[in-house]
Design an enzyme around this catalytic site. Structure first.
Site, PDB file in Angstrom:
ATOM      1  N   TYR A 157       0.857  -1.193   0.000  1.00  0.00           N
ATOM      2  CA  TYR A 157       0.000   0.000   0.000  1.00  0.00           C
ATOM      3  C   TYR A 157       0.900   1.254   0.000  1.00  0.00           C
ATOM      4  O   TYR A 157       0.562   2.285  -0.566  1.00  0.00           O
ATOM      5  CB  TYR A 157      -0.973  -0.016   1.179  1.00  0.00           C
ATOM      6  CG  TYR A 157      -2.149   0.919   0.991  1.00  0.00           C
ATOM      7  CD1 TYR A 157      -3.007   0.769  -0.102  1.00  0.00           C
ATOM      8  CD2 TYR A 157      -2.403   1.960   1.882  1.00  0.00           C
ATOM      9  CE1 TYR A 157      -4.081   1.630  -0.291  1.00  0.00           C
ATOM     10  CE2 TYR A 157      -3.477   2.814   1.702  1.00  0.00           C
ATOM     11  CZ  TYR A 157      -4.311   2.650   0.615  1.00  0.00           C
ATOM     12  OH  TYR A 157      -5.376   3.498   0.435  1.00  0.00           O
ATOM     13  N   LYS A 164      -3.075   8.616   2.734  1.00  0.00           N
ATOM     14  CA  LYS A 164      -4.317   8.470   3.522  1.00  0.00           C
ATOM     15  C   LYS A 164      -4.145   9.045   4.935  1.00  0.00           C
ATOM     16  O   LYS A 164      -5.094   9.567   5.510  1.00  0.00           O
ATOM     17  CB  LYS A 164      -4.755   7.006   3.584  1.00  0.00           C
ATOM     18  CG  LYS A 164      -5.230   6.431   2.244  1.00  0.00           C
ATOM     19  CD  LYS A 164      -6.376   7.207   1.631  1.00  0.00           C
ATOM     20  CE  LYS A 164      -7.029   6.427   0.485  1.00  0.00           C
ATOM     21  NZ  LYS A 164      -8.029   7.245  -0.238  1.00  0.00           N
TER      22      LYS A 164
HETATM   23  P1  NAD Z   1     -12.097   3.498  -8.226  1.00  0.00           P
HETATM   24  O1  NAD Z   1     -10.947   3.226  -9.089  1.00  0.00           O
HETATM   25  O2  NAD Z   1     -13.426   3.146  -8.733  1.00  0.00           O
HETATM   26  O3  NAD Z   1     -12.106   5.026  -7.767  1.00  0.00           O
HETATM   27  C1  NAD Z   1     -10.946   5.831  -7.717  1.00  0.00           C
HETATM   28  C2  NAD Z   1     -11.299   7.076  -8.474  1.00  0.00           C
HETATM   29  O4  NAD Z   1     -10.263   8.053  -8.416  1.00  0.00           O
HETATM   30  C3  NAD Z   1     -11.562   6.788  -9.958  1.00  0.00           C
HETATM   31  O5  NAD Z   1     -12.863   7.201 -10.287  1.00  0.00           O
HETATM   32  C4  NAD Z   1     -10.540   7.667 -10.655  1.00  0.00           C
HETATM   33  O6  NAD Z   1     -11.022   8.200 -11.860  1.00  0.00           O
HETATM   34  C5  NAD Z   1     -10.355   8.750  -9.607  1.00  0.00           C
HETATM   35  N1  NAD Z   1      -9.184   9.569  -9.892  1.00  0.00           N
HETATM   36  C6  NAD Z   1      -7.874   9.172 -10.007  1.00  0.00           C
HETATM   37  N2  NAD Z   1      -7.129  10.226 -10.365  1.00  0.00           N
HETATM   38  C7  NAD Z   1      -7.954  11.293 -10.454  1.00  0.00           C
HETATM   39  C8  NAD Z   1      -7.771  12.653 -10.807  1.00  0.00           C
HETATM   40  N3  NAD Z   1      -6.551  13.160 -11.111  1.00  0.00           N
HETATM   41  N4  NAD Z   1      -8.852  13.476 -10.805  1.00  0.00           N
HETATM   42  C9  NAD Z   1     -10.065  12.991 -10.478  1.00  0.00           C
HETATM   43  N5  NAD Z   1     -10.313  11.734 -10.160  1.00  0.00           N
HETATM   44  C10 NAD Z   1      -9.255  10.881 -10.158  1.00  0.00           C
HETATM   45  O7  NAD Z   1     -11.790   2.708  -6.863  1.00  0.00           O
HETATM   46  P2  NAD Z   1     -12.468   2.792  -5.415  1.00  0.00           P
HETATM   47  O8  NAD Z   1     -11.972   1.608  -4.712  1.00  0.00           O
HETATM   48  O9  NAD Z   1     -13.909   3.043  -5.522  1.00  0.00           O
HETATM   49  O10 NAD Z   1     -11.736   4.064  -4.788  1.00  0.00           O
HETATM   50  C11 NAD Z   1     -12.427   5.211  -4.301  1.00  0.00           C
HETATM   51  C12 NAD Z   1     -11.785   5.692  -3.018  1.00  0.00           C
HETATM   52  O11 NAD Z   1     -12.002   4.699  -2.018  1.00  0.00           O
HETATM   53  C13 NAD Z   1     -10.283   5.892  -3.106  1.00  0.00           C
HETATM   54  O12 NAD Z   1      -9.920   7.046  -2.365  1.00  0.00           O
HETATM   55  C14 NAD Z   1      -9.739   4.676  -2.419  1.00  0.00           C
HETATM   56  O13 NAD Z   1      -8.490   4.919  -1.847  1.00  0.00           O
HETATM   57  C15 NAD Z   1     -10.789   4.461  -1.359  1.00  0.00           C
HETATM   58  N6  NAD Z   1     -10.828   3.123  -0.749  1.00  0.00           N
HETATM   59  C16 NAD Z   1     -10.888   2.012  -1.527  1.00  0.00           C
HETATM   60  C17 NAD Z   1     -10.921   0.756  -0.931  1.00  0.00           C
HETATM   61  C18 NAD Z   1     -10.932  -0.512  -1.747  1.00  0.00           C
HETATM   62  O14 NAD Z   1     -10.543  -1.553  -1.218  1.00  0.00           O
HETATM   63  N7  NAD Z   1     -11.379  -0.494  -2.986  1.00  0.00           N
HETATM   64  C19 NAD Z   1     -10.919   0.651   0.482  1.00  0.00           C
HETATM   65  C20 NAD Z   1     -10.894   1.830   1.242  1.00  0.00           C
HETATM   66  C21 NAD Z   1     -10.843   3.063   0.609  1.00  0.00           C
HETATM   67  O1  0WE Z   2      -6.733   3.026  -1.933  1.00  0.00           O
HETATM   68  C1  0WE Z   2      -6.691   1.935  -2.474  1.00  0.00           C
HETATM   69  C2  0WE Z   2      -6.044   1.764  -3.826  1.00  0.00           C
HETATM   70  C3  0WE Z   2      -5.667   3.076  -4.429  1.00  0.00           C
HETATM   71  C4  0WE Z   2      -4.843   3.015  -5.676  1.00  0.00           C
HETATM   72  C5  0WE Z   2      -4.802   1.946  -6.564  1.00  0.00           C
HETATM   73  C6  0WE Z   2      -4.030   2.029  -7.720  1.00  0.00           C
HETATM   74  C7  0WE Z   2      -3.904   0.895  -8.697  1.00  0.00           C
HETATM   75  C8  0WE Z   2      -3.553   1.381 -10.089  1.00  0.00           C
HETATM   76  C9  0WE Z   2      -4.088   4.122  -5.941  1.00  0.00           C
HETATM   77  N1  0WE Z   2      -3.330   4.219  -7.047  1.00  0.00           N
HETATM   78  C10 0WE Z   2      -3.301   3.205  -7.935  1.00  0.00           C
HETATM   79  N2  0WE Z   2      -2.512   3.340  -9.048  1.00  0.00           N
HETATM   80  C11 0WE Z   2      -2.561   2.498 -10.099  1.00  0.00           C
HETATM   81  O2  0WE Z   2      -1.812   2.658 -11.081  1.00  0.00           O
HETATM   82  N3  0WE Z   2      -7.217   0.851  -1.810  1.00  0.00           N
HETATM   83  C12 0WE Z   2      -7.659   1.039  -0.449  1.00  0.00           C
HETATM   84  C13 0WE Z   2      -7.292  -0.495  -2.382  1.00  0.00           C
HETATM   85  C14 0WE Z   2      -6.093  -1.263  -1.904  1.00  0.00           C
HETATM   86  O3  0WE Z   2      -4.902  -1.133  -2.508  1.00  0.00           O
HETATM   87  C15 0WE Z   2      -4.001  -1.942  -1.815  1.00  0.00           C
HETATM   88  C16 0WE Z   2      -4.656  -2.574  -0.765  1.00  0.00           C
HETATM   89  C17 0WE Z   2      -6.001  -2.143  -0.809  1.00  0.00           C
HETATM   90  C18 0WE Z   2      -7.079  -2.529   0.122  1.00  0.00           C
HETATM   91  C19 0WE Z   2      -2.638  -2.135  -2.043  1.00  0.00           C
HETATM   92  C20 0WE Z   2      -1.941  -3.031  -1.203  1.00  0.00           C
HETATM   93  C21 0WE Z   2      -2.595  -3.649  -0.156  1.00  0.00           C
HETATM   94  C22 0WE Z   2      -3.959  -3.445   0.084  1.00  0.00           C
END
Ligand code: NAD
Ligand code: 0WE
Length: 257
Positions: A157, A164
């Site tokens: 991560y 974060k």
């Molecule tokens: P997702 O990929 O659907 O959403 C991430 C979004 O960030 C995308 O819509 C992407 O277009 C947007 N983004 C990236 N660069 C950008 C930019 N320059 N301008 C505007 N938008 C931009 O994935 P998600 O999992 O729904 O992620 C949404 C949020 O939830 C993130 O902050 C992620 O860290 C957080 N999150 C995700 C998880 C998980 O396990 N999926 C868990 C906890 C928190």
């Molecule tokens: O916030 C995230 C992921 C955010 C993310 C993911 C990518 C993949 C593609 C940010 N930047 C990028 N850049 C890319 O090019 N999460 C909370 C999901 C997530 O990511 C992990 C997790 C979890 C959960 C990475 C390692 C371990 C756990």
């Protein structure tokens, strides 16, 4: 009476139907809100347009959160279309892929800058731009999405954990400053969900399995469950809640071993 009826909301962070922000958008629309959705690039515009088409009277606008100009233009568009704003959902997060694969100690200055800019600073910039619109409505609710990797080490991560941590601290500073204007600022710390942002991460199914094995509820979480908690934080039901990081992770954070 729906809990968000008559309210106008902005949702930043919808990429596709699996996006957590899209689950929140659907729940907010079902609760009666009228929404604006943004797309960060032409590549994602069509995706977001198709999803928005399933909502009633959506507003669609470009917004790369790395651009002050695009954030300013978004505020102008929303002022024209809505005449104010009741809530903002910030679901944008990004770090260059190499920073999530290479050892943390090798994080480049550039990857650090981008991760912190897109994933943390953008909450400050967006909130500032939307303040005049929320003040017109006598206050508002700002919500962002975070992950436990801010407080504990999840291998790979990496710099996203640092981003974060900055994001969660920003929630508290913004909450402190904007509270007197009746603008609340909170985050949901969601458990791992297989979205686009997760698809680039190797071994993600192993991470999901750890939640199923170890979380108190013995399962991972779904977007719709995060969305239900989001509706609480966006609605007057949470009118005395601000500066809070609400864990929606099947209780995983409570475990030591
Ligand atoms: P997702 O990929 O659907 O959403 C991430 C979004 O960030 C995308 O819509 C992407 O277009 C947007 N983004 C990236 N660069 C950008 C930019 N320059 N301008 C505007 N938008 C931009 O994935 P998600 O999992 O729904 O992620 C949404 C949020 O939830 C993130 O902050 C992620 O860290 C957080 N999150 C995700 C998880 C998980 O396990 N999926 C868990 C906890 C928190
Ligand atoms: O916030 C995230 C992921 C955010 C993310 C993911 C990518 C993949 C593609 C940010 N930047 C990028 N850049 C890319 O090019 N999460 C909370 C999901 C997530 O990511 C992990 C997790 C979890 C959960 C990475 C390692 C371990 C756990």
């Amino acid at each position: 009476m729906s809990i968000l009826s008559g309210k106008h909301g902005l949702i930043v962070g919808v990429a596709n139907k699996r996006s957590i922000s899209w689950a929140i958008a659907q729940a907010a629309a079902a609760a009666g809100a009228r929404l604006a959705l943004t797309y960060p690039s032409e590549r994602l515009e069509e995706n977001v347009r198709e999803l928005a088409a399933t909502l009633e009277h959506p507003v669609l606008a470009p917004c790369d959160v790395g651009s002050d100009q695009q954030i300013a233009d978004l505020a102008t568009t929303l002022d024209r279309e809505f005449g104010g704003l009741d809530f903002l959902v910030h679901g944008a997060g990004f770090a260059p892929a190499d920073a999530l694969h290479n050892p943390f100690v090798d994080t480049s200055r550039e990857s650090f800058r981008i991760a912190l800019d897109i994933s943390a600073y953008s909450l400050i910039g967006l909130t500032r731009a939307m303040m005049p619109l929320m003040e017109k409505r006598g206050g508002g609710s700002v919500l962002t999405l975070t992950y436990l990797g801010s407080q504990r080490v999840f291998p790979n991560y990496n710099v996203m954990g640092v981003a974060k941590a900055a994001l969660e601290s920003s929630v508290r500073y913004l909450a402190s400053e904007l509270g007197p204007k009746n603008v609340r600022v909170n985050a949901i710390s969601a458990g791992a969900i297989k979205t686009l942002a997760a698809s680039g991460i190797g071994g993600f199914s192993t991470i999901l399995q750890v939640y199923r094995d170890r979380a108190p509820l013995r399962r991972s979480v779904e977007g719709a469950e995060v969305a239900d908690a989001a509706i609480f934080l966006l609605s007057p039901a949470s009118r005395a809640v601000t500066g809070e990081i609400l864990m929606v992770d099947s209780g995983f954070h409570a475990m030591g071993l």
